[in-house]
Motif scaffolding. Sequence first.
Motif, PDB file in Angstrom:
ATOM      1  N   ILE A   3       0.607  -1.277  -0.083  1.00 60.07           N
ATOM      2  CA  ILE A   3      -0.023  -0.243   0.361  1.00 60.07           C
ATOM      3  C   ILE A   3       1.400   0.937  -0.247  1.00 60.07           C
ATOM      4  O   ILE A   3       0.536   2.217  -0.636  1.00 60.07           O
ATOM      5  N   GLU A   4       2.117   1.240   0.494  1.00 58.21           N
ATOM      6  CA  GLU A   4       2.740   2.050   0.229  1.00 58.21           C
ATOM      7  C   GLU A   4       3.359   2.966  -1.055  1.00 58.21           C
ATOM      8  O   GLU A   4       3.316   3.636  -0.972  1.00 58.21           O
ATOM      9  N   ILE A   6       1.735   1.974  -3.479  1.00 60.60           N
ATOM     10  CA  ILE A   6       0.982   3.141  -4.287  1.00 60.60           C
ATOM     11  C   ILE A   6       0.475   4.306  -4.084  1.00 60.60           C
ATOM     12  O   ILE A   6       0.290   4.333  -4.703  1.00 60.60           O
ATOM     13  N   THR A   7      -0.035   4.404  -2.357  1.00 57.40           N
ATOM     14  CA  THR A   7      -0.037   5.585  -2.017  1.00 57.40           C
ATOM     15  C   THR A   7       1.414   7.087  -2.955  1.00 57.40           C
ATOM     16  O   THR A   7       1.250   7.289  -3.010  1.00 57.40           O
ATOM     17  N   ARG A   9       3.265   6.221  -5.541  1.00 55.52           N
ATOM     18  CA  ARG A   9       2.753   6.492  -7.104  1.00 55.52           C
ATOM     19  C   ARG A   9       1.837   7.261  -6.859  1.00 55.52           C
ATOM     20  O   ARG A   9       1.949   8.596  -8.292  1.00 55.52           O
ATOM     21  N   ILE A  10       0.950   7.456  -6.774  1.00 51.41           N
ATOM     22  CA  ILE A  10      -0.193   7.938  -6.454  1.00 51.41           C
ATOM     23  C   ILE A  10       0.478   9.899  -6.079  1.00 51.41           C
ATOM     24  O   ILE A  10      -0.142  10.271  -6.641  1.00 51.41           O
ATOM     25  N   ALA A  11       0.512   9.600  -4.873  1.00 56.26           N
ATOM     26  CA  ALA A  11       1.603  11.487  -5.045  1.00 56.26           C
ATOM     27  C   ALA A  11       2.418  11.049  -5.671  1.00 56.26           C
ATOM     28  O   ALA A  11       2.342  13.189  -5.599  1.00 56.26           O
TER      29      ALA A  11
END
Length: 82
Positions: A3-4, A6-7, A9-11
């Motif tokens: 999850i880290e 994924i988040t 990459r979104i950021a």
Amino acid sequence: MAIEEITGRIAKDLESLKQFTATPGDGCTRLPFTPEARGAVNYLKQIMGEAGLEVRRCCRQCDRSDEGNGSGSAVRYDGIPF
């Protein structure tokens, strides 16, 4: 994928999209049919391609398909015509 990751990459992607603005340092202003809007669309098309997705068109919406992986799924991102 954690999850880290994924988040993170979104950021990163949001920070990258923020650069396509007519008002640097003062929020994000991206009016339709401007170089800033075109740059943001091109960026999204690029990262979709890097993710192995096929961009079929970018007029009214960007369609993406990951049919190559056997799932046959498709998603449509609606937006302003270019």
